[in-house]
Motif scaffolding. Sequence first.
Motif, PDB file in Angstrom:
ATOM      1  N   THR A 180       0.816  -1.224   0.000  1.00  0.00           N
ATOM      2  CA  THR A 180       0.000   0.000   0.000  1.00  0.00           C
ATOM      3  C   THR A 180       0.846   1.269   0.000  1.00  0.00           C
ATOM      4  N   ALA A 181       1.715   1.428   0.995  1.00  0.00           N
ATOM      5  CA  ALA A 181       2.535   2.644   1.091  1.00  0.00           C
ATOM      6  C   ALA A 181       3.483   2.794  -0.101  1.00  0.00           C
ATOM      7  N   PRO A 182       4.221   1.742  -0.519  1.00  0.00           N
ATOM      8  CA  PRO A 182       5.049   1.873  -1.722  1.00  0.00           C
ATOM      9  C   PRO A 182       4.251   2.245  -2.959  1.00  0.00           C
ATOM     10  N   ALA A 183       3.021   1.716  -3.074  1.00  0.00           N
ATOM     11  CA  ALA A 183       2.194   2.047  -4.240  1.00  0.00           C
ATOM     12  C   ALA A 183       1.851   3.535  -4.257  1.00  0.00           C
ATOM     13  N   ILE A 184       1.576   4.111  -3.094  1.00  0.00           N
ATOM     14  CA  ILE A 184       1.277   5.544  -3.012  1.00  0.00           C
ATOM     15  C   ILE A 184       2.496   6.372  -3.419  1.00  0.00           C
ATOM     16  N   ILE A 185       3.671   5.962  -2.931  1.00  0.00           N
ATOM     17  CA  ILE A 185       4.909   6.676  -3.279  1.00  0.00           C
ATOM     18  C   ILE A 185       5.166   6.599  -4.787  1.00  0.00           C
ATOM     19  N   LEU A 186       4.989   5.408  -5.353  1.00  0.00           N
ATOM     20  CA  LEU A 186       5.220   5.234  -6.791  1.00  0.00           C
ATOM     21  C   LEU A 186       4.225   6.044  -7.614  1.00  0.00           C
ATOM     22  N   CYS A 187       2.979   6.073  -7.189  1.00  0.00           N
ATOM     23  CA  CYS A 187       1.971   6.856  -7.917  1.00  0.00           C
ATOM     24  C   CYS A 187       2.305   8.346  -7.877  1.00  0.00           C
ATOM     25  N   ALA A 188       2.792   8.824  -6.741  1.00  0.00           N
ATOM     26  CA  ALA A 188       3.178  10.236  -6.634  1.00  0.00           C
ATOM     27  C   ALA A 188       4.347  10.554  -7.574  1.00  0.00           C
ATOM     28  N   LEU A 189       5.343   9.666  -7.598  1.00  0.00           N
ATOM     29  CA  LEU A 189       6.472   9.863  -8.512  1.00  0.00           C
ATOM     30  C   LEU A 189       6.017   9.852  -9.967  1.00  0.00           C
ATOM     31  N   LEU A 190       5.148   8.912 -10.297  1.00  0.00           N
ATOM     32  CA  LEU A 190       4.675   8.798 -11.672  1.00  0.00           C
ATOM     33  C   LEU A 190       3.864  10.017 -12.095  1.00  0.00           C
ATOM     34  N   ALA A 191       3.122  10.603 -11.158  1.00  0.00           N
ATOM     35  CA  ALA A 191       2.359  11.811 -11.481  1.00  0.00           C
ATOM     36  C   ALA A 191       3.298  12.960 -11.858  1.00  0.00           C
ATOM     37  N   VAL A 192       4.401  13.089 -11.109  1.00  0.00           N
ATOM     38  CA  VAL A 192       5.387  14.138 -11.422  1.00  0.00           C
ATOM     39  C   VAL A 192       6.019  13.873 -12.785  1.00  0.00           C
ATOM     40  N   MET A 230       4.754  12.205 -15.304  1.00  0.00           N
ATOM     41  CA  MET A 230       3.777  12.416 -16.376  1.00  0.00           C
ATOM     42  C   MET A 230       3.721  13.893 -16.761  1.00  0.00           C
ATOM     43  N   LEU A 231       3.775  14.763 -15.758  1.00  0.00           N
ATOM     44  CA  LEU A 231       3.789  16.196 -16.044  1.00  0.00           C
ATOM     45  C   LEU A 231       5.045  16.586 -16.800  1.00  0.00           C
ATOM     46  N   PHE A 232       6.182  16.061 -16.377  1.00  0.00           N
ATOM     47  CA  PHE A 232       7.444  16.349 -17.062  1.00  0.00           C
ATOM     48  C   PHE A 232       7.395  15.834 -18.496  1.00  0.00           C
ATOM     49  N   PHE A 252       4.829  15.360 -20.395  1.00  0.00           N
ATOM     50  CA  PHE A 252       3.916  16.182 -21.202  1.00  0.00           C
ATOM     51  C   PHE A 252       4.629  17.430 -21.706  1.00  0.00           C
ATOM     52  N   VAL A 253       5.424  18.053 -20.839  1.00  0.00           N
ATOM     53  CA  VAL A 253       6.152  19.257 -21.227  1.00  0.00           C
ATOM     54  C   VAL A 253       7.218  18.928 -22.273  1.00  0.00           C
ATOM     55  N   GLN A 254       7.891  17.781 -22.098  1.00  0.00           N
ATOM     56  CA  GLN A 254       8.981  17.422 -22.997  1.00  0.00           C
ATOM     57  C   GLN A 254       8.507  16.844 -24.323  1.00  0.00           C
ATOM     58  N   ALA A 255       7.259  16.382 -24.396  1.00  0.00           N
ATOM     59  CA  ALA A 255       6.769  15.706 -25.600  1.00  0.00           C
ATOM     60  C   ALA A 255       6.844  16.607 -26.819  1.00  0.00           C
ATOM     61  N   VAL A 256       6.638  17.907 -26.623  1.00  0.00           N
ATOM     62  CA  VAL A 256       6.665  18.849 -27.740  1.00  0.00           C
ATOM     63  C   VAL A 256       8.031  18.849 -28.412  1.00  0.00           C
ATOM     64  N   TYR A 257       9.090  18.800 -27.582  1.00  0.00           N
ATOM     65  CA  TYR A 257      10.435  18.881 -28.127  1.00  0.00           C
ATOM     66  C   TYR A 257      10.978  17.510 -28.522  1.00  0.00           C
ATOM     67  N   LEU A 258      10.509  16.454 -27.862  1.00  0.00           N
ATOM     68  CA  LEU A 258      10.989  15.117 -28.199  1.00  0.00           C
ATOM     69  C   LEU A 258      10.390  14.618 -29.501  1.00  0.00           C
ATOM     70  N   PHE A 259       9.080  14.813 -29.685  1.00  0.00           N
ATOM     71  CA  PHE A 259       8.389  14.213 -30.819  1.00  0.00           C
ATOM     72  C   PHE A 259       7.851  15.239 -31.810  1.00  0.00           C
ATOM     73  N   THR A 307      11.562   6.654 -16.543  1.00  0.00           N
ATOM     74  CA  THR A 307      13.016   6.850 -16.623  1.00  0.00           C
ATOM     75  C   THR A 307      13.477   6.847 -18.074  1.00  0.00           C
ATOM     76  N   GLY A 308      12.871   5.951 -18.872  1.00  0.00           N
ATOM     77  CA  GLY A 308      13.223   5.882 -20.293  1.00  0.00           C
ATOM     78  C   GLY A 308      12.864   7.153 -21.042  1.00  0.00           C
ATOM     79  N   ILE A 309      11.732   7.772 -20.683  1.00  0.00           N
ATOM     80  CA  ILE A 309      11.336   9.025 -21.337  1.00  0.00           C
ATOM     81  C   ILE A 309      12.332  10.138 -21.019  1.00  0.00           C
ATOM     82  N   ILE A 310      12.733  10.216 -19.758  1.00  0.00           N
ATOM     83  CA  ILE A 310      13.713  11.236 -19.369  1.00  0.00           C
ATOM     84  C   ILE A 310      15.069  10.940 -20.000  1.00  0.00           C
ATOM     85  N   LEU A 311      15.397   9.658 -20.142  1.00  0.00           N
ATOM     86  CA  LEU A 311      16.633   9.269 -20.825  1.00  0.00           C
ATOM     87  C   LEU A 311      16.589   9.688 -22.292  1.00  0.00           C
TER      88      LEU A 311
END
Length: 209
Positions: free
Chosen positions: A49-61, A63-65, A67-74, A131-135
Motif C-alpha cells: 500500500t505505502a510503496p504504491a502511493i509513493i510510486l503513484c506520486a512519482l509517476l504523477a510528477v 507524467m507532467l514532465f 507532457f512538457v517534454q513531448a513537444v520537443y521530443l516528438f 526513466t526511459g522518457i527522461i533518458l
Amino acid sequence: VAALNLSEFLWRTALLLGCALLFYSFLYNAAWGKRHEPKPFETKQWSVTAPAIILCALLAVYMLFSFVQAVYLFGGHGLPEGLTYSEYAREGFGQLIFVAIINYSVFALFLCNVQKGRLLKGLLAFLLLATGIILASAFTRLLLYIGAYGLTFKRIQAFWLLCYVAAELILCFLRLIKEKLPLLRISTLVFILWYAMLNAPDLKSWYPG
C-alpha cells in the motif's frame, strides 16, 4: 619537533599493527576457521500500500514532465527559446542523473522488500518507462548539442554515461520479467566493461576539450 616525530611514529606503528592483525585474522579464518552452515532467515515483506502511493506520486510528477517534454521530443521543434545548446544539454543530463539515482534506488528497494504482485510489477514497470522518457530527452538534448558543435571528449563521456544508464534500464526491465536474474552482479560486470571501453582507446587525444 622530536616529540612530534615520535608521536607520529607511534601512531603509524599502532595503525599498521592493527591493520596487520585484522588482515591476519581475516586470512586465518578464511583458510582454517570453522565452517558454519548459514542459517536461513526470513525478512518481513512490506505491504504494497505505502510503496504504491509513493510510486503513484512519482509517476504523477514524471507524467507532467513528459507532457512538457513531448513537444520537443516528438514535435521536432528543436532548441527552446532562451537556452543555448550547452545549457539545454546540461539541464537534460542533470535531470537524468538525478532521476536515475532516485528511480533505480526506489526500484531496488521496493523490489527486494515489498510483497510481490502484479500491482507492484506494474508500477515499477511504469517507473522504468518514465526513466526511459527522461533518458530519451537527455539523449535528444545531447545529440542536438553534438550536432551543432561536434564531438569533444567531455561530450563523449556524457554520451557514454547515458548509454550505461540505458543498459541498466534494460537490465531492470529484464529483472522484472525474470526474477532469478542476478541484477547486481550483471550490473557490476556491465559497469566494468563500460569503464574499460571508455578508457581503453585514447579518446582524449582524438577529441580534445
